[in-house]
Motif scaffolding. Structure first.
Motif, PDB file in Angstrom:
ATOM      1  N   ILE A 227      22.967 -16.136  13.904  1.00 21.21           N
ATOM      2  CA  ILE A 227      21.946 -16.245  12.863  1.00 21.21           C
ATOM      3  C   ILE A 227      20.817 -15.282  13.222  1.00 21.21           C
ATOM      4  N   GLY A 228      20.392 -14.452  12.270  1.00 18.49           N
ATOM      5  CA  GLY A 228      19.316 -13.524  12.572  1.00 18.49           C
ATOM      6  C   GLY A 228      18.711 -12.906  11.337  1.00 18.49           C
ATOM      7  N   ASP A 229      17.593 -12.191  11.553  1.00 21.95           N
ATOM      8  CA  ASP A 229      16.848 -11.603  10.446  1.00 21.95           C
ATOM      9  C   ASP A 229      16.755 -10.085  10.519  1.00 21.95           C
ATOM     10  N   SER A 230      17.359  -9.477  11.547  1.00 21.82           N
ATOM     11  CA  SER A 230      17.245  -8.027  11.735  1.00 21.82           C
ATOM     12  C   SER A 230      18.614  -7.363  11.645  1.00 21.82           C
ATOM     13  N   VAL A 231      18.700  -6.316  10.830  1.00 24.87           N
ATOM     14  CA  VAL A 231      19.952  -5.571  10.745  1.00 24.87           C
ATOM     15  C   VAL A 231      20.205  -4.839  12.054  1.00 24.87           C
ATOM     16  N   ARG A 232      19.163  -4.207  12.573  1.00 28.03           N
ATOM     17  CA  ARG A 232      19.313  -3.358  13.758  1.00 28.03           C
ATOM     18  C   ARG A 232      19.764  -4.138  14.984  1.00 28.03           C
ATOM     19  N   THR A 233      19.225  -5.329  15.186  1.00 25.88           N
ATOM     20  CA  THR A 233      19.547  -6.090  16.397  1.00 25.88           C
ATOM     21  C   THR A 233      20.542  -7.206  16.119  1.00 25.88           C
ATOM     22  N   ASP A 234      20.223  -8.104  15.192  1.00 25.53           N
ATOM     23  CA  ASP A 234      21.069  -9.282  14.974  1.00 25.53           C
ATOM     24  C   ASP A 234      22.396  -8.950  14.307  1.00 25.53           C
ATOM     25  N   ALA A 235      22.345  -8.180  13.220  1.00 24.13           N
ATOM     26  CA  ALA A 235      23.586  -7.851  12.521  1.00 24.13           C
ATOM     27  C   ALA A 235      24.464  -6.936  13.364  1.00 24.13           C
ATOM     28  N   THR A 236      23.873  -5.907  13.952  1.00 22.99           N
ATOM     29  CA  THR A 236      24.643  -4.983  14.777  1.00 22.99           C
ATOM     30  C   THR A 236      25.203  -5.682  16.001  1.00 22.99           C
ATOM     31  N   GLY A 237      24.382  -6.520  16.637  1.00 19.48           N
ATOM     32  CA  GLY A 237      24.847  -7.249  17.818  1.00 19.48           C
ATOM     33  C   GLY A 237      25.987  -8.191  17.505  1.00 19.48           C
ATOM     34  N   ALA A 238      25.866  -8.922  16.398  1.00 23.24           N
ATOM     35  CA  ALA A 238      26.937  -9.835  15.993  1.00 23.24           C
ATOM     36  C   ALA A 238      28.227  -9.074  15.732  1.00 23.24           C
ATOM     37  N   ALA A 239      28.124  -7.946  15.042  1.00 23.34           N
ATOM     38  CA  ALA A 239      29.313  -7.150  14.728  1.00 23.34           C
ATOM     39  C   ALA A 239      29.980  -6.635  15.996  1.00 23.34           C
ATOM     40  N   GLN A 240      29.205  -6.113  16.905  1.00 25.30           N
ATOM     41  CA  GLN A 240      29.766  -5.544  18.130  1.00 25.30           C
ATOM     42  C   GLN A 240      30.389  -6.607  19.029  1.00 25.30           C
TER      43      GLN A 240
END
Length: 288
Positions: A227-240
């Motif tokens: 769960i997150g609010d940032s594309v750069r950190t949360d979305a990218t981190g989840a994807a990786q």
């Protein structure tokens, strides 16, 4: 063009699909001034259904003082099982400079806990062997204000350890710059920047380990939700790391996404698309 994303009513819509949650903190659970009651309630209720919750945050301090801060902000301890911070991961990097001088950028005493027991000596940039950035010195600062100072770091070929990879964060009703924005400036100038928080693997590996401890069993990544609010950190981190993402739109991206008005799922999908995250849903604020 990517497919529009599902808007969900709350975490309850997804809870049965996941055994554990790795949740961002600042912007999801609180705004730096006070807790979001609906988010705290959602995580408490999720844990009551048997799910485990680990907070994963880019805060540049070790977990212990952060937990005390959450207590003060009204984030009750029954909302989470454990926490891992960028500060925890960064201490490993700083430890390599034991006995040597470092130059600190950030609030002068607020981040003291980051250095406890590491035997490093804070000095001016003209003597230091590394620059450690926790945040900008003041909430009113911008990265550009540091360009002249950064020229000295670059001339001395100092590496930078950035304890907070976030570029910006929500603070009350303001958006302020974080250490990651200064890291971006230094990297653009040609400096070496090292980070261990989101979206990088070390912090996710530790968060996943803590989630398995809390669950008391091995976990399948397909059943762990970020769960997150940032594309750069949360979305990218989840994807990786191979996790699905629940995206909170009402924080740092609130204005551009019209999060509390009439958000367009296609606009949200397009914003997240470069991260390659698999999005389970979106909502303006975390709630049950």
């Amino acid at each position: 063009m990517t497919s529009p994303l599902p808007a969900i009513a709350g975490l309850a819509d997804l809870a049965g699909r996941y055994d554990a949650v790795l949740s961002d903190v600042w912007g999801v659970v609180h705004n730096g001034v006070s807790a979001f009651p609906s988010a705290v309630e959602a995580l408490v209720r999720y844990r009551q259904t048997g799910g485990s919750v680990v907070f994963i945050t880019n805060a540049p301090r070790p977990s212990a003082p952060l937990i005390e801060m959450l207590d003060r902000l009204g984030v009750t301890r029954d909302a989470y099982d454990a926490m891992v911070s960028s500060g925890d991961a960064t201490r490993v990097m700083i430890g390599k400079y034991a006995g040597r001088p470092i130059h600190h950028i950030g609030p002068p005493t607020e981040d003291d806990a980051l250095y406890e027991g590491l035997n490093v000596r804070r000095t001016g940039a003209d003597e230091a062997q590394v620059v450690v950035v926790t945040d900008l010195d003041s909430d009113d600062d911008t990265p550009e204000m540091y360009r002249e100072r950064a020229k000295l770091w670059l001339a001395r070929k100092l590496p930078m350890i950035c304890a907070n990879p976030d570029r910006v964060v929500e603070h009350g009703d303001k958006i302020i710059y974080c250490g990651g924005a200064l890291g971006d400036l230094y990297a653009a100038m040609g400096g070496m920047v090292l980070m261990a928080g989101k979206p990088y693997q070390p912090i996710y590996e530790e968060a996943f380990r803590l989630a398995e401890l809390a669950a008391g069993k091995p976990l399948d990544k397909a059943r762990v939700l970020a769960i997150g609010d940032s594309v750069r950190t949360d979305a990218t981190g989840a994807a990786q790391f191979g996790l699905d993402l629940l995206f909170v739109t009402g924080s740092i991206h609130a204005a551009e996404l019209d999060a509390f008005g009439k958000p367009d799922p296609q606009t949200i999908a397009d914003l997240i698309a470069p991260s390659r995250a698999t999005v389970a849903g979106f909502l303006p604020r975390l709630n049950w």
